[in-house]
Design an enzyme around this catalytic site. Structure first.
Site, short mmCIF file in Angstrom:
data_model
loop_
_atom_site.label_atom_id
_atom_site.label_comp_id
_atom_site.label_asym_id
_atom_site.label_seq_id
_atom_site.Cartn_x
_atom_site.Cartn_y
_atom_site.Cartn_z
N GLU A 60 -4.12 -10.75 11.73
CA GLU A 60 -2.65 -10.82 11.80
C GLU A 60 -2.13 -10.41 13.18
O GLU A 60 -1.21 -11.04 13.71
CB GLU A 60 -2.01 -9.95 10.71
CG GLU A 60 -2.22 -10.50 9.30
CD GLU A 60 -3.54 -10.08 8.68
OE1 GLU A 60 -4.24 -9.24 9.27
OE2 GLU A 60 -3.86 -10.59 7.60
N HIS A 129 0.82 -5.91 -2.24
CA HIS A 129 1.22 -7.32 -2.38
C HIS A 129 2.62 -7.48 -2.96
O HIS A 129 2.96 -8.54 -3.46
CB HIS A 129 0.23 -8.07 -3.26
CG HIS A 129 -1.12 -8.25 -2.63
ND1 HIS A 129 -2.01 -7.23 -2.49
CD2 HIS A 129 -1.70 -9.34 -2.07
CE1 HIS A 129 -3.11 -7.67 -1.89
NE2 HIS A 129 -2.95 -8.95 -1.62
#
Lengths: 337, 338
Positions: A60, A129
């Site tokens: 990322e 999440h």
């Protein structure tokens, strides 16, 4: 016009920008060959080729950093970070590089990148999440933070974000990708079919960044929300029987403070709703701005309905999620004064 | 030194059998079957709506966890990513607590608050279950530093996948681990797919055992479908780390049979590919063949199968009867409680 869910509307926005601007490109984890875990980039590689929509390794920090470099040299990258919870390894690059490049180069360089990322709860994702991290982006001067709540806005805002010359964090409420969710998990899943905001023009259009929408006009109390919570708040308002005015912020930076102030001056009451935890959440900023501008119009303390100040738990999805019951309680409390 | 240690290991069943005791064969068989049956049930409970959210099954990779733990000693630490159920069972955690965590019950290893990806067990030296890809690699390096600092002779077994191998922090960790000669074994479970993206689509080099070469960290590629090949390599790597020589990398060539998670239709690979692996490389079939070659009676194997089935059913029952946590638990464990 075509009926689209949010995934199709976003896909359509990306398709249109890839076709119209050769400097636009898309990359991220699983976005190319696989078409994205939520299918937002489905078939874009097939249609536009390997150099326009491609897979990146699970990196990322590297993905966002490379996009900043591309942006500084004239490209217009759109990256997907698979879950908003995964942006944090790249936070340094967003804060110290993307957001600040224009200022520290005296306006000579900037990085027009868009970071798309699904966020939010209601899907039992647990603490890595399900988070709603909008406040940590809103706090960073130089970034724009956009959150659509329906297919029409999703497409128009995404095109506007990509065409914007500032770095934009574009947070997609994943709970409502396939249908609006009113915060009542015991009821059957709805799809977008038949919803007025699922009617999406097929061509290019934009929804301007920094312009809120009045989802439901009303006179008794102002409710501020964005993303999934727009639908939850609307359902709560209907159940409460109150004539509340619901404002969908659509982008939190830039913020349409004028629409908010006009509404609160009219109603004299305000309840802010977001999924993120309460302490130092974006509701705190909204509350401060409103009291600075509307203090003498307020008839009651400004209410906040938020996630609790805990990590997002696995076992307590619907206790944590700020559902209609908590919103109704806050509305009633605002009306008591 | 790094070069000298590079080699591919693979047991040749015939040659190795003489070194393998029947007890070991039965033990590893039991542990691997336990993981598989547990995961199959977890998949069923997910399908029935009793497990919510994310659930990443370990089916196909059983030989890695079981073979690695066979080389671990008491006091060693383990840390891994989100595909963690198999590791927890191999580490000796109670299957009931693992299943109850999946269903979000108070009897779960994190009182239901962690879920599938976030489980821990201090007694088993199991430092989690981590949901952010690659983050645990640096934590495992820190565990190894603590071992080094205390000179306790323990090793940190730090697991990650082929996808995580591309995270920048992995290489920050490699450098520190070799610089300070930390007792860490990095185990890369290469199951060929990072979510929906194959290794070759996301990696400039696919020989992951070589990823430490520029730091001088030795590495081996291992047949991760052969529990004895895994165990042999694990012993070499652990000995290297335990003796103060620093980190060691094991790349386990393995395969996951199911989707990345329960919501993954796995359209990025063909059914033929999956079937081929199941038919020719299955780790449980492999050890079963060894059991038969060693003359273990079918009845004895059947007995183990039945015992495992009973353990898993008990876990399933516990996971459904253990109460949901009291809402007051929402606010516990956030900060140190005075």
């Amino acid at each position: 016009m075509a009926s689209m869910n949010m995934i199709q509307a976003l896909n359509n926005a990306l398709d249109i920008t890839l076709a119209s601007d050769p400097d636009t490109l898309i990359f991220g984890e699983d976005v190319g060959y696989f078409g994205g875990v939520f299918r937002v980039t489905d078939k874009l590689q097939e249609k536009h080729g390997l150099t326009r929509c491609f897979d990146a390794p699970i990196s990322e920090g590297g993905i966002i950093a490379a996009a900043i470099g591309m942006g500084a040299y004239g490209l217009r990258p759109v990256v997907e970070i698979q879950f908003a919870d995964y942006i944090l390894p790249a936070y340094d690059q967003l804060v110290s590089e993307a957001a600040r490049l224009r200022y520290r180069s005296g306006g000579e360089f900037w990085a027009p990148l868009t970071v798309r990322s699904p966020y939010g709860g209601g899907i039992f994702g647990g603490q890595t999440h399900s988070q709603s991290p909008e406040a940590i982006f809103a706090h960073i001067t130089g970034l724009k933070t956009v959150i659509p709540s329906n297919p029409y806005d999703a497409k128009g805002l995404l095109i506007a974000a990509i065409e914007c010359d500032d770095p934009v964090v574009f947070l997609e409420p994943k709970r409502i990708y396939n249908g609006p969710f009113d915060g009542r998990p015991d009821q059957a899943m709805k799809t977008w079919a038949g919803h007025k905001d699922a009617e999406v023009p097929e061509g290019h259009y934009t929804v301007p960044l920094g312009k809120a929408a009045i989802t439901r006009p009303g006179s008794e109390v102002t409710v501020l929300a964005y993303g999934t919570m727009v639908h939850v708040a609307l359902s709560a308002i209907e159940e409460s029987g109150l004539d509340a005015e619901l404002i969908d912020l659509r982008s939190i930076v830039p913020l349409d403070i004028d629409t908010i102030v006009a509404s609160v001056k009219k109603t004299g009451r305000c309840v802010i709703v977001h999924e993120a935890s309460r302490f130092s959440g974006f509701g705190a900023e909204l509350s401060a701005l409103i009291q600075e501008r509307c203090f003498y119009h307020l008839k009651a303390p400004i209410g906040r309905v938020c996630g609790w100040d805990t990590p997002y738990p696995h076992a307590f999805e619907w206790d944590y999620f700020p559902g209609p019951a908590r919103i109704i309680r806050a509305l009633n409390s605002a009306m008591e004064n | 030194m790094a070069r000298a240690a590079q080699k591919d290991s693979k047991t040749e069943s015939g040659k190795k059998l003489s070194n393998v005791s029947k007890d070991d064969l039965l033990k590893y068989y039991r542990e691997m079957v336990l993981i598989r049956r547990f995961e199959e049930r977890a998949g069923q409970l997910y399908g029935m709506g009793l497990i919510g959210g994310f659930c990443h099954l370990y089916i196909g990779q059983e030989a890695v966890a079981v073979g690695m733990y066979a080389a671990a000693e008491k006091g060693d630490q383990v840390i891994t990513g989100y595909r963690d159920h198999g590791h927890m069972l191999a580490a000796g955690m109670d299957p009931r607590e693992v299943m109850a965590e999946l269903t979000g019950r108070i009897g779960g290893s994190s009182k239901g608050k962690g879920g599938s990806m976030h489980m821990f067990d201090i007694e088993a030296g199991f430092f989690g279950g981590h949901g952010i890809v690659g983050a645990q690699v640096s934590l495992g390096t820190g565990l190894a530093f603590a071992d080094f600092y205390r000179q306790n002779g323990n090793v940190s077994f730090t697991y990650f996948g082929d996808g995580a191998a591309n995270q920048g922090q992995v290489y920050e960790s490699f450098n520190m681990a070799q610089l300070w000669k930390l007792p860490v074994v990095y185990v890369i479970e290469n199951n060929e797919y990072a979510m929906g993206t194959s290794l070759a689509r996301a990696s400039a080099t696919v020989n992951l055992s070589q990823r430490g070469a520029s730091f001088g960290i030795p590495g081996e590629t291992v047949d991760g479908m052969d529990v004895f090949a895994v165990k042999d390599a694990a012993e070499r790597a652990a000995e290297h780390a335990r003796s103060g020589k620093g980190p060691y990398i094991l790349e386990m060539k393995t395969y996951r049979y199911r989707g990345h998670s329960m919501s993954d239709p796995a359209k990025y690979r063909s059914k033929d590919e999956v079937d081929e692996v199941k038919a020719t490389r299955d780790p449980i079939d492999h050890i079963k063949t060894m059991l038969q070659q060693a003359g273990v009676a079918e009845d004895e194997i059947k007995t183990i199968d039945n015992q495992v089935k009973a353990i898993v059913l008990e876990a399933v029952d516990f996971a459904q009867t253990s109460p949901e946590p009291d809402p007051s638990e929402l606010y516990t464990d956030v900060y140190l409680e005075a």
